[in-house]
Motif scaffolding. Structure first.
Motif, PDB file in Angstrom:
ATOM      1  N   GLY A 140       0.827  -1.358  -0.042  1.00  0.00           N
ATOM      2  CA  GLY A 140       0.063  -0.012   0.139  1.00  0.00           C
ATOM      3  C   GLY A 140       0.765   1.246   0.065  1.00  0.00           C
ATOM      4  N   ASN A 141       0.217   2.306  -0.027  1.00  0.00           N
ATOM      5  CA  ASN A 141       0.771   3.838  -0.094  1.00  0.00           C
ATOM      6  C   ASN A 141       0.482   4.390   1.182  1.00  0.00           C
ATOM      7  OD1 ASN A 141       2.103   3.456  -2.576  1.00  0.00           O
ATOM      8  ND2 ASN A 141       0.373   4.124  -3.519  1.00  0.00           N
ATOM      9  N   GLY A 142       1.261   4.993   1.616  1.00  0.00           N
ATOM     10  CA  GLY A 142       1.134   6.010   2.815  1.00  0.00           C
ATOM     11  C   GLY A 142       1.373   5.022   4.045  1.00  0.00           C
ATOM     12  N   PRO A 143       1.020   5.600   5.359  1.00  0.00           N
ATOM     13  CA  PRO A 143       1.325   4.857   6.551  1.00  0.00           C
ATOM     14  C   PRO A 143       0.509   3.653   6.597  1.00  0.00           C
ATOM     15  CG  PRO A 143       0.764   7.052   7.064  1.00  0.00           C
ATOM     16  CD  PRO A 143       0.634   6.869   5.695  1.00  0.00           C
ATOM     17  N   PRO A 144       1.163   2.334   6.724  1.00  0.00           N
ATOM     18  CA  PRO A 144       0.467   1.176   6.883  1.00  0.00           C
ATOM     19  C   PRO A 144      -0.482   1.003   7.922  1.00  0.00           C
ATOM     20  CG  PRO A 144       2.675   0.713   7.377  1.00  0.00           C
ATOM     21  CD  PRO A 144       2.527   2.151   6.779  1.00  0.00           C
ATOM     22  N   PRO A 145      -1.293   0.133   8.071  1.00  0.00           N
ATOM     23  CA  PRO A 145      -2.103  -0.289   9.084  1.00  0.00           C
ATOM     24  C   PRO A 145      -1.181  -0.536  10.492  1.00  0.00           C
ATOM     25  CG  PRO A 145      -3.031  -1.373   7.373  1.00  0.00           C
ATOM     26  CD  PRO A 145      -1.586  -0.947   6.813  1.00  0.00           C
ATOM     27  N   GLY A 146      -1.503   0.090  11.521  1.00  0.00           N
ATOM     28  CA  GLY A 146      -0.788   0.082  12.686  1.00  0.00           C
ATOM     29  C   GLY A 146       0.275   0.663  13.090  1.00  0.00           C
ATOM     30  N   VAL A 147       0.482   1.884  11.934  1.00  0.00           N
ATOM     31  CA  VAL A 147       1.463   2.863  11.992  1.00  0.00           C
ATOM     32  C   VAL A 147       1.000   3.992  11.658  1.00  0.00           C
ATOM     33  CG1 VAL A 147       3.568   3.548  11.286  1.00  0.00           C
ATOM     34  CG2 VAL A 147       3.249   1.079  11.593  1.00  0.00           C
ATOM     35  N   ALA A 148       1.215   5.190  12.492  1.00  0.00           N
ATOM     36  CA  ALA A 148       0.823   6.705  12.239  1.00  0.00           C
ATOM     37  C   ALA A 148       1.825   7.321  12.175  1.00  0.00           C
ATOM     38  CB  ALA A 148      -0.070   7.084  13.301  1.00  0.00           C
ATOM     39  N   ILE A 149       1.727   8.514  11.290  1.00  0.00           N
ATOM     40  CA  ILE A 149       2.964   9.486  11.087  1.00  0.00           C
ATOM     41  C   ILE A 149       2.641  10.704  11.586  1.00  0.00           C
ATOM     42  CG2 ILE A 149       1.744  10.216   8.776  1.00  0.00           C
ATOM     43  CD1 ILE A 149       4.543  10.721   7.818  1.00  0.00           C
ATOM     44  N   SER A 150       3.554  11.348  12.351  1.00  0.00           N
ATOM     45  CA  SER A 150       3.331  12.641  13.065  1.00  0.00           C
ATOM     46  C   SER A 150       3.744  13.759  12.163  1.00  0.00           C
ATOM     47  CB  SER A 150       4.415  12.505  14.436  1.00  0.00           C
ATOM     48  OG  SER A 150       4.232  11.661  15.161  1.00  0.00           O
ATOM     49  N   THR A 151       3.406  14.903  12.582  1.00  0.00           N
ATOM     50  CA  THR A 151       3.618  16.056  12.016  1.00  0.00           C
ATOM     51  C   THR A 151       5.002  16.256  11.404  1.00  0.00           C
ATOM     52  OG1 THR A 151       3.809  17.503  13.698  1.00  0.00           O
ATOM     53  CG2 THR A 151       1.622  17.317  12.535  1.00  0.00           C
ATOM     54  N   ASP A 152       6.103  15.875  12.263  1.00  0.00           N
ATOM     55  CA  ASP A 152       7.545  16.147  11.846  1.00  0.00           C
ATOM     56  C   ASP A 152       7.921  14.700  11.095  1.00  0.00           C
ATOM     57  OD1 ASP A 152       7.302  14.161  13.742  1.00  0.00           O
ATOM     58  OD2 ASP A 152       8.891  14.839  15.071  1.00  0.00           O
ATOM     59  N   GLY A 153       7.431  13.977  10.645  1.00  0.00           N
ATOM     60  CA  GLY A 153       7.358  12.883   9.897  1.00  0.00           C
ATOM     61  C   GLY A 153       7.976  11.456  10.537  1.00  0.00           C
ATOM     62  N   SER A 154       8.092  11.470  11.980  1.00  0.00           N
ATOM     63  CA  SER A 154       8.236  10.345  12.581  1.00  0.00           C
ATOM     64  C   SER A 154       7.062   9.381  12.790  1.00  0.00           C
ATOM     65  CB  SER A 154       8.626  10.793  14.122  1.00  0.00           C
ATOM     66  OG  SER A 154       7.671  11.604  14.794  1.00  0.00           O
ATOM     67  N   LEU A 155       7.201   7.899  12.966  1.00  0.00           N
ATOM     68  CA  LEU A 155       6.534   6.973  12.833  1.00  0.00           C
ATOM     69  C   LEU A 155       6.276   6.863  14.309  1.00  0.00           C
ATOM     70  CD1 LEU A 155       7.489   5.169   9.556  1.00  0.00           C
ATOM     71  CD2 LEU A 155       5.769   6.837   9.831  1.00  0.00           C
ATOM     72  N   ARG A 156       5.012   6.367  14.690  1.00  0.00           N
ATOM     73  CA  ARG A 156       4.594   5.428  15.781  1.00  0.00           C
ATOM     74  C   ARG A 156       3.730   4.655  15.918  1.00  0.00           C
ATOM     75  NH1 ARG A 156      -0.164   7.853  17.597  1.00  0.00           N
ATOM     76  NH2 ARG A 156      -0.794   9.811  16.523  1.00  0.00           N
TER      77      ARG A 156
ATOM     78  N   ALA B 202       4.503 -15.486  12.117  1.00  0.00           N
ATOM     79  CA  ALA B 202       3.746 -16.138  11.182  1.00  0.00           C
ATOM     80  C   ALA B 202       3.388 -15.506  10.065  1.00  0.00           C
ATOM     81  CB  ALA B 202       3.035 -17.194  11.323  1.00  0.00           C
ATOM     82  N   GLN B 203       2.826 -14.316  10.334  1.00  0.00           N
ATOM     83  CA  GLN B 203       2.324 -13.277   9.352  1.00  0.00           C
ATOM     84  C   GLN B 203       3.309 -11.866   9.420  1.00  0.00           C
ATOM     85  OE1 GLN B 203      -1.542 -12.133  10.837  1.00  0.00           O
ATOM     86  NE2 GLN B 203      -2.179 -14.369  11.229  1.00  0.00           N
ATOM     87  N   HIS B 204       4.403 -12.223   9.606  1.00  0.00           N
ATOM     88  CA  HIS B 204       5.162 -11.022   9.481  1.00  0.00           C
ATOM     89  C   HIS B 204       6.627 -11.416   8.588  1.00  0.00           C
ATOM     90  CE1 HIS B 204       9.242  -8.991  11.711  1.00  0.00           C
ATOM     91  NE2 HIS B 204       8.980  -8.269  10.493  1.00  0.00           N
ATOM     92  N   ASP B 205       6.526 -10.541   7.446  1.00  0.00           N
ATOM     93  CA  ASP B 205       7.586 -10.524   6.605  1.00  0.00           C
ATOM     94  C   ASP B 205       8.166  -9.421   6.009  1.00  0.00           C
ATOM     95  OD1 ASP B 205       5.724  -9.977   4.846  1.00  0.00           O
ATOM     96  OD2 ASP B 205       5.757 -11.622   3.726  1.00  0.00           O
ATOM     97  N   VAL B 206       7.811  -7.945   6.713  1.00  0.00           N
ATOM     98  CA  VAL B 206       8.297  -6.865   6.196  1.00  0.00           C
ATOM     99  C   VAL B 206       8.631  -6.031   7.563  1.00  0.00           C
ATOM    100  CG1 VAL B 206       7.683  -4.754   5.133  1.00  0.00           C
ATOM    101  CG2 VAL B 206       6.863  -6.918   4.421  1.00  0.00           C
ATOM    102  N   ASP B 207       9.712  -5.252   7.496  1.00  0.00           N
ATOM    103  CA  ASP B 207      10.095  -4.361   8.577  1.00  0.00           C
ATOM    104  C   ASP B 207      10.073  -3.008   8.082  1.00  0.00           C
ATOM    105  OD1 ASP B 207      10.069  -5.741  11.042  1.00  0.00           O
ATOM    106  OD2 ASP B 207      11.758  -6.625  10.365  1.00  0.00           O
ATOM    107  N   LEU B 208       9.484  -1.963   8.612  1.00  0.00           N
ATOM    108  CA  LEU B 208       9.328  -0.520   8.277  1.00  0.00           C
ATOM    109  C   LEU B 208      10.388   0.075   8.998  1.00  0.00           C
ATOM    110  CD1 LEU B 208       8.206   1.824   6.263  1.00  0.00           C
ATOM    111  CD2 LEU B 208       6.360   1.965   7.920  1.00  0.00           C
TER     112      LEU B 208
END
Length: 493
Positions: free
Chosen positions: A106-122, A131-137
């Motif tokens: 997908g484009n933009g912040p993926p599910p479970g991750v939000a982007i702050s105004t300074d660009g940092s992720l949380r 078993a369902q994890h094969d990508v790290d952001l």
């Protein structure tokens, strides 16, 4: 006359000695290469190819010369490349967020991750099951602000992991581009740990990175970003300019665990890649080198060699880093306590940084590079002395193909070259010897012509043959002992 004969013999002996010298003495250089220049520059620089090292007979390339079209040697300098200074990278820990497979498309912040105004992720939810994890952001954050990120160092919690990873980079979480790939490894073997945890990147200056685990995601303790330091770019360029001789085979000796190979030429080797014959092999090894068969061995490296196979993934030890070593004989001793390397031979690739030749374009073209002499010694000067002042800039020349034998034979003789002087002296000796032989032949003919008149009273008539023999004997006696009265007394008797 005896002096004349001694002189002739000496000249012939000298000529025979010189003509028995190797053919290389007549033409001092075994190989010549064309130098391709652009008109207008006073100085040119060219990087020496492996062919030049292969033709050289000296470990310091001292048998190298540059000639102009008139056969005159021109001034030159020969500079070995300096290893760029490698400042230790600055490591900055980064934050990462495990994602499910669908989030990577997908484009933009993926599910479970939000982007702050300074660009940092949380994170806004718990990470997905393994078993369902094969990508790290990854949010590079301050590391990206400090400079370009040259690599990622992934600290694995797993004691045994082997897998591939692909990296993408983005500035806005919408547009992604490839940034690198690697194979990570962590294996415990006999109390020691084999680890390859570094992912080389394309010197990206981005905020976000995405890791795609192609062989299953490992447990990760932490991830560090390597911020490029001064001199890193130069070191990377130097690594790409390294020459390699591949396909060397290290033959096993009668002693278990001992292998020998030869580079065959005076390459200034600073990297060795040693390949094991069988997969799933780990062993300790010590590498030695020496200049010749009678020289002592020197220890130059100690390393852990491995070749591990896991499905479609195979990993091997990295290249050994050495100080430039021009030795031709090499020896590898492996630890055989755990089976050694198994059946088969070790394969070796040797790498080095080629030297740079800078020369003055004195005289007319074409210019040639000659190398491979048994008698020539170095005539190189320093680069500063050659260029004379800082304003002098050397243009880039290209090393052409090796000249064929017919082209080398038609080359103009080199003024002042030892081989030319030798040829001149040889012809002079031969001319003197031939002249001496001519004088000797003339003198001998004159003696034979005047000798019949010196005989006192020839024997007439039918005693021709016997009389002639007696006359010759009498003449010979007169020549050797002066006038003799024996002949007349014999006739009276």
């Amino acid at each position: 006359m005896k002096r004349l004969l001694r002189l002739t013999g000496g000249c012939l002996a000298l000529a025979a000695l010189w003509t028995s010298a190797p053919a290389a003495a007549a033409d001092a250089f075994a190989q010549r290469f064309a130098l391709e220049l652009e008109d207008g520059a006073a100085f040119y620089s060219v990087t020496l190819s492996a062919s030049v090292y292969e033709a050289s007979r000296r470990s310091d390339l001292g048998d190298l010369r540059v000639f102009n079209g008139a056969g005159e040697a021109v001034p030159y300098s020969l500079d070995a490349p300096r290893e760029p200074a490698r400042t230790p990278p600055v490591l900055r820990q980064v934050r990462w967020f495990p994602l499910p497979p669908a989030a990577a498309n997908g484009n933009g912040p993926p599910p479970g991750v939000a982007i702050s105004t300074d660009g940092s992720l949380r994170a806004t939810s718990a990470p997905p099951p393994r078993a369902q994890h094969d990508v790290d952001l990854i949010d590079a954050g301050r590391a990206a602000q400090a400079g370009r990120v040259g690599a990622l160092v992934v600290h694995l919690r797993d004691d045994n992991y082997q897998g591939r990873v692909r990296v993408e980079a983005s500035d806005d979480l919408h547009h992604w581009r490839p940034a690198g790939d690697a194979q990570l490894l962590k294996v415990n073997y006999n109390g020691s740990t084999l680890s390859q945890n570094r992912i080389e990147l394309d010197a990206v200056h981005v905020r976000y990175l995405r890791l795609h685990w192609l062989d299953g995601a490992p447990y990760v303790d932490s991830i560090d970003a390597e911020v490029l330091a001064a001199g890193v770019d130069a070191a990377r360029r130097a690594d790409t300019q390294r020459e390699w001789r591949k396909g060397l085979v290290a033959q096993a000796s009668v002693k278990p665990g001992e292998y020998f190979f030869s580079t065959g030429r005076p390459y200034p080797v600073d990297r060795l890649v040693i390949g094991l014959p069988q997969p799933n092999t780990v062993t300790q090894a010590v590498v030695y080198s020496r200049a010749g068969l009678n020289a002592p061995w020197r220890e130059v490296a100690h390393a852990t060699l491995f070749r591990l196979h896991n499905g479609d993934v195979e990993q091997s030890n990295a290249a050994l880093e050495l100080k430039p070593d021009t030795d031709r004989q090499w020896r590898i001793v492996v630890d055989t306590r755990n089976g050694g390397v198994g059946v088969g031979a070790l394969t070796v690739a040797a790498g080095w940084h080629p030297a740079t030749l800078t020369f003055a374009a004195q005289g007319s073209a074409p210019f040639t590079l000659a190398v491979g002499s048994a008698t020539t010694t170095s005539a190189a000067v320093s680069r500063d002395a050659l260029l004379k002042d800082a304003s002098s800039v050397a243009a880039t020349a290209r090393l052409g193909d090796a000249l064929h034998a017919a082209q080398q034979a038609g080359a103009t003789p080199v003024a002042g070259d030892p081989a030319v002087s030798r040829r001149y002296l040889l012809w002079a000796a031969l001319a003197l010897a031939v002249g001496s032989l001519g004088v000797f032949a003339w003198w001998r003919a004159r003696v034979l012509q005047t000798r019949p008149g010196e005989v006192a009273g020839g024997v007439p008539g039918g005693a021709g043959t016997v009389g002639t023999t007696a006359d010759n004997a009498g003449t010979a006696g007169a020549d050797a002992d002066g006038p003799s009265e024996k002949g007349p007394r014999d006739e009276k008797g």
